[in-house]
Design a protein around this motif. Structure first.
Motif, PDB file in Angstrom:
ATOM      1  N   LEU A 115       0.836  -1.202   0.000  1.00 35.40           N
ATOM      2  CA  LEU A 115       0.000   0.000   0.000  1.00 35.40           C
ATOM      3  C   LEU A 115       0.874   1.257   0.000  1.00 35.40           C
ATOM      4  CD1 LEU A 115      -3.190   0.211   0.210  1.00 35.40           C
ATOM      5  CD2 LEU A 115      -2.798   0.996   2.537  1.00 35.40           C
ATOM      6  N   GLY A 116       1.913   1.247   0.835  1.00 40.62           N
ATOM      7  CA  GLY A 116       2.801   2.403   0.924  1.00 40.62           C
ATOM      8  C   GLY A 116       3.517   2.689  -0.386  1.00 40.62           C
ATOM      9  N   ILE A 117       3.974   1.641  -1.057  1.00 40.58           N
ATOM     10  CA  ILE A 117       4.649   1.807  -2.350  1.00 40.58           C
ATOM     11  C   ILE A 117       3.694   2.434  -3.370  1.00 40.58           C
ATOM     12  CG2 ILE A 117       5.670   0.556  -4.296  1.00 40.58           C
ATOM     13  CD1 ILE A 117       6.754  -1.456  -2.221  1.00 40.58           C
ATOM     14  N   GLN A 118       2.439   1.993  -3.334  1.00 42.11           N
ATOM     15  CA  GLN A 118       1.446   2.541  -4.267  1.00 42.11           C
ATOM     16  C   GLN A 118       1.160   4.020  -3.986  1.00 42.11           C
ATOM     17  OE1 GLN A 118      -2.037  -0.139  -4.441  1.00 42.11           O
ATOM     18  NE2 GLN A 118      -0.619  -1.764  -3.849  1.00 42.11           N
ATOM     19  N   PHE A 119       1.120   4.405  -2.719  1.00 41.31           N
ATOM     20  CA  PHE A 119       0.939   5.823  -2.381  1.00 41.31           C
ATOM     21  C   PHE A 119       2.086   6.658  -2.964  1.00 41.31           C
ATOM     22  CE2 PHE A 119      -1.973   4.750   1.281  1.00 41.31           C
ATOM     23  CZ  PHE A 119      -3.010   5.589   0.891  1.00 41.31           C
ATOM     24  N   LEU A 124       4.396  10.346  -7.367  1.00 42.82           N
ATOM     25  CA  LEU A 124       5.193  10.561  -8.577  1.00 42.82           C
ATOM     26  C   LEU A 124       4.318  10.971  -9.754  1.00 42.82           C
ATOM     27  CD1 LEU A 124       7.683   7.544  -8.305  1.00 42.82           C
ATOM     28  CD2 LEU A 124       8.137   9.953  -7.812  1.00 42.82           C
ATOM     29  N   LEU A 125       3.146  10.340  -9.869  1.00 37.31           N
ATOM     30  CA  LEU A 125       2.211  10.692 -10.942  1.00 37.31           C
ATOM     31  C   LEU A 125       1.760  12.150 -10.817  1.00 37.31           C
ATOM     32  CD1 LEU A 125      -0.056   7.496 -11.072  1.00 37.31           C
ATOM     33  CD2 LEU A 125       1.488   8.297 -12.869  1.00 37.31           C
ATOM     34  N   LEU A 126       1.520  12.582  -9.582  1.00 35.87           N
ATOM     35  CA  LEU A 126       1.060  13.956  -9.356  1.00 35.87           C
ATOM     36  C   LEU A 126       2.142  14.984  -9.647  1.00 35.87           C
ATOM     37  CD1 LEU A 126      -0.949  13.479  -6.030  1.00 35.87           C
ATOM     38  CD2 LEU A 126      -1.862  13.707  -8.337  1.00 35.87           C
ATOM     39  N   LEU A 127       3.407  14.591  -9.504  1.00 31.31           N
ATOM     40  CA  LEU A 127       4.513  15.524  -9.748  1.00 31.31           C
ATOM     41  C   LEU A 127       4.869  15.636 -11.231  1.00 31.31           C
ATOM     42  CD1 LEU A 127       6.899  14.623  -6.785  1.00 31.31           C
ATOM     43  CD2 LEU A 127       5.565  16.728  -7.051  1.00 31.31           C
ATOM     44  N   CYS A 248       1.007  12.287  -0.115  1.00 32.83           N
ATOM     45  CA  CYS A 248       1.017  10.858  -0.479  1.00 32.83           C
ATOM     46  C   CYS A 248       2.339  10.205  -0.104  1.00 32.83           C
ATOM     47  CB  CYS A 248       0.742  10.688  -1.973  1.00 32.83           C
ATOM     48  SG  CYS A 248      -0.978  10.954  -2.449  1.00 32.83           S
ATOM     49  N   VAL A 249       3.438  10.936  -0.241  1.00 34.19           N
ATOM     50  CA  VAL A 249       4.736  10.396   0.175  1.00 34.19           C
ATOM     51  C   VAL A 249       4.733  10.125   1.674  1.00 34.19           C
ATOM     52  CG1 VAL A 249       7.191  10.929   0.482  1.00 34.19           C
ATOM     53  CG2 VAL A 249       6.071  11.420  -1.700  1.00 34.19           C
ATOM     54  N   LEU A 250       4.226  11.069   2.450  1.00 34.62           N
ATOM     55  CA  LEU A 250       4.195  10.911   3.906  1.00 34.62           C
ATOM     56  C   LEU A 250       3.316   9.730   4.315  1.00 34.62           C
ATOM     57  CD1 LEU A 250       3.888  14.659   5.015  1.00 34.62           C
ATOM     58  CD2 LEU A 250       5.922  13.200   5.092  1.00 34.62           C
ATOM     59  N   VAL A 251       2.132   9.615   3.696  1.00 30.26           N
ATOM     60  CA  VAL A 251       1.237   8.488   4.007  1.00 30.26           C
ATOM     61  C   VAL A 251       1.868   7.180   3.542  1.00 30.26           C
ATOM     62  CG1 VAL A 251      -1.029   7.468   3.566  1.00 30.26           C
ATOM     63  CG2 VAL A 251      -0.820   9.924   3.888  1.00 30.26           C
ATOM     64  N   GLY A 252       2.562   7.224   2.392  1.00 30.89           N
ATOM     65  CA  GLY A 252       3.223   6.026   1.893  1.00 30.89           C
ATOM     66  C   GLY A 252       4.309   5.529   2.834  1.00 30.89           C
ATOM     67  N   VAL A 253       5.129   6.450   3.319  1.00 29.94           N
ATOM     68  CA  VAL A 253       6.194   6.085   4.264  1.00 29.94           C
ATOM     69  C   VAL A 253       5.583   5.552   5.557  1.00 29.94           C
ATOM     70  CG1 VAL A 253       8.064   7.000   5.695  1.00 29.94           C
ATOM     71  CG2 VAL A 253       7.867   7.697   3.289  1.00 29.94           C
TER      72      VAL A 253
END
Length: 263
Positions: A115-119, A124-127, A248-253
């Motif tokens: 799940l974290g990797i997908q977040f 990356l898609l948003l950037l 999303c990076v923070l939630v992913g981590v």
């Protein structure tokens, strides 16, 4: 599941369905934190997804009504062309649902590392639209299919559907004023269809979930979804999704650390 959990999960679904941060991913994370079995309470998930579909229809009812009126004139007008683009956009996700459903279901089993990797992929898609900025153009038939591919990829729980489709549209150069509405309308039939298929199959459980709890979740998701939908349409016109990428990076981590039992 109790009423408090229903409110929180309904709020999560309503807000994150339209914000580019993945509603399904947040629901999976929420269920994990509450200790809710990801295989159960499927009827609740159907209800809150239905609520956000209804909120989309309420926000965009004029546009949807105009499409119906134009389409049923049975001539190749702008409304008919738009409906054709919507149908084209649904082809990839339809193929994915028919042939890859069993594989996709494995990603909804509460694996926090996945799940974290997908977040982070969503981030990356948003950037990417910050670096890929083609000349602005009208949404075309080929664009509709490519955006549909992005929607098909976003069947994974923490790949944001709205984030993937809106970011893809921006990278294709589609007008910002058009892409958010197209993104929200194109998902209506796939979500309704998927829910009807699941309900017909009977592959859900209401065990431990009272009707009142489901209703609370539905109302919360509808109200929060209504405001999130209106806000997101206005936000996309500004074209800056970078803060959602940071989130999303923070939630992913955080999800990965949960999966590693670090926290």
């Amino acid at each position: 599941m109790d009423w408090f959990e229903a409110v929180i999960l309904g709020l999560i679904q309503g807000l994150t369905e339209f914000l580019p941060v993945s509603s399904s991913g947040h629901l999976e994370l929420g269920k994990f934190l509450f200790g809710i079995d990801p295989e159960s309470n499927f009827y609740f998930s159907v209800a809150v997804h239905g609520a956000t579909v209804l909120s989309t229809i309420v926000v965009l009812w004029k546009e949807i009504l105009d499409l119906f009126k134009g389409f049923f004139k049975f001539r190749l007008n702008e409304e008919t062309k738009y409906v054709i683009k919507i149908i084209i956009s649904m082809i990839p996700v339809g193929i994915t649902g028919l042939f890859l459903n069993d594989i996709i279901e494995e990603y909804f089993a509460g694996n926090m590392i996945s799940l974290g990797i997908q977040f982070i992929i969503t981030a990356l898609l948003l950037l990417m639209p910050l670096f890929i900025r083609p000349k602005e153009k009208q949404l075309g038939y080929v664009d509709s299919f490519i955006i549909g591919i992005a929607q098909a990829i976003a069947v994974l729980p923490a790949i944001s559907r709205s984030g993937a489709t809106i970011a893809t549209g921006m990278m294709l150069g589609n007008k910002k004023s058009d892409i958010a509405k197209f993104s929200f309308i194109m998902v209506l039939i796939p979500i309704i269809g998927a829910n009807l298929v699941e309900l017909k199959s009977g592959n859900f459980s209401t065990e431990g979930t009272a009707f009142s709890v489901i209703l609370i979740g539905f109302i919360t998701a509808f109200v929060s979804g209504y405001f999130a939908c209106k806000w997101m349409i206005n936000l996309v016109k500004k074209g800056n999704l970078s803060w959602f990428a940071v989130y999303c990076v923070l939630v992913g981590v955080f999800s990965i650390l949960l999966g590693l039992h670090v926290i």
